[in-house]
Design a protein around this motif. Structure first.
Motif, PDB file in Angstrom:
ATOM      1  N   ASP A  22      42.951  46.361  24.744  1.00 40.18           N
ATOM      2  CA  ASP A  22      43.471  47.048  23.545  1.00 40.18           C
ATOM      3  C   ASP A  22      44.812  46.730  23.338  1.00 40.18           C
ATOM      4  N   ALA A  23      45.716  46.986  24.628  1.00 38.57           N
ATOM      5  CA  ALA A  23      47.379  46.624  24.324  1.00 38.57           C
ATOM      6  C   ALA A  23      47.267  44.997  23.919  1.00 38.57           C
ATOM      7  N   LEU A  24      46.626  44.243  24.709  1.00 37.99           N
ATOM      8  CA  LEU A  24      46.666  42.790  24.394  1.00 37.99           C
ATOM      9  C   LEU A  24      46.430  42.639  22.926  1.00 37.99           C
ATOM     10  N   HIS A  25      45.334  43.045  22.574  1.00 39.88           N
ATOM     11  CA  HIS A  25      44.997  42.796  20.806  1.00 39.88           C
ATOM     12  C   HIS A  25      46.149  43.255  20.083  1.00 39.88           C
ATOM     13  N   ARG A  26      46.580  44.389  20.364  1.00 45.16           N
ATOM     14  CA  ARG A  26      47.729  45.029  19.404  1.00 45.16           C
ATOM     15  C   ARG A  26      49.021  44.281  19.480  1.00 45.16           C
ATOM     16  N   ILE A  27      49.378  43.682  20.684  1.00 45.51           N
ATOM     17  CA  ILE A  27      50.630  43.062  20.725  1.00 45.51           C
ATOM     18  C   ILE A  27      50.607  41.543  20.112  1.00 45.51           C
ATOM     19  N   GLN A  28      49.260  41.034  20.347  1.00 44.58           N
ATOM     20  CA  GLN A  28      49.227  39.871  19.708  1.00 44.58           C
ATOM     21  C   GLN A  28      49.295  40.115  18.177  1.00 44.58           C
ATOM     22  N   SER A  29      48.645  41.230  17.655  1.00 40.98           N
ATOM     23  CA  SER A  29      48.666  41.284  16.169  1.00 40.98           C
ATOM     24  C   SER A  29      50.052  41.569  15.693  1.00 40.98           C
ATOM     25  N   LEU A  30      50.934  42.324  16.515  1.00 35.47           N
ATOM     26  CA  LEU A  30      52.325  42.537  16.150  1.00 35.47           C
ATOM     27  C   LEU A  30      53.174  40.994  16.153  1.00 35.47           C
ATOM     28  N   LEU A  31      52.988  40.341  16.971  1.00 33.33           N
ATOM     29  CA  LEU A  31      53.615  39.177  17.040  1.00 33.33           C
ATOM     30  C   LEU A  31      53.173  38.201  16.075  1.00 33.33           C
ATOM     31  N   ALA A  32      51.644  38.004  15.822  1.00 36.59           N
ATOM     32  CA  ALA A  32      51.261  37.055  14.669  1.00 36.59           C
ATOM     33  C   ALA A  32      52.026  37.410  13.358  1.00 36.59           C
TER      34      ALA A  32
END
Length: 129
Positions: A22-32
């Motif tokens: 969950d954290a990995l997906h959300r951090i990736q979305s933030l950076l993208a």
């Protein structure tokens, strides 16, 4: 978003996440959203089998989607031991800065802190795409 704001948002994501994926997906979305493109992968430090990257990660640096495409690697350390590695592929429209490396390093710290809070016995391979 300024660097300090990204740090605060990553802390919030790691604090609120129900798990590493969950954290990995959300951090990736933030950076993208912030930079244009991002792919995040967690590789465990020790594994009995070799885990290759999916084709999307391998082809990211060669794509022409962004003027700059970089690969950043940050250790996921638990105490004195390395539990794994955060691999971040980041694409941007502007010139690269040291901010990309600092954010990757900070995200890796937050992810390992989350793993400790969840009392995970070891890290598993995880990808956010």
């Amino acid at each position: 978003m300024k660097e300090k704001e990204l740090f605060r948002e990553i802390v919030r994501i790691a604090h609120d996440a129900g798990g590493l994926n969950d954290a990995l997906h959300r951090i990736q979305s933030l950076l993208a959203t912030e930079w244009g493109g991002a792919l995040l992968v967690i590789r465990p430090a020790s594994t009995s089998k070799v885990t290759s990257f999916p084709p999307v990660v391998s082809s990211f640096p060669e794509s022409r989607d962004f003027p700059f495409r970089g690969l950043y690697v940050a250790p996921l350390r638990s105490g004195n031991e390395t539990a794994g590695t955060l691999v971040a592929c980041i694409g941007t429209w502007g010139a690269p800065t040291d901010t990309l490396r600092r954010i990757t390093n900070f995200a890796s710290q937050q992810l390992i802190d989350l793993a400790r809070r969840l009392a995970l016995p070891r890290l598993e391979y995880a990808e956010a795409f």
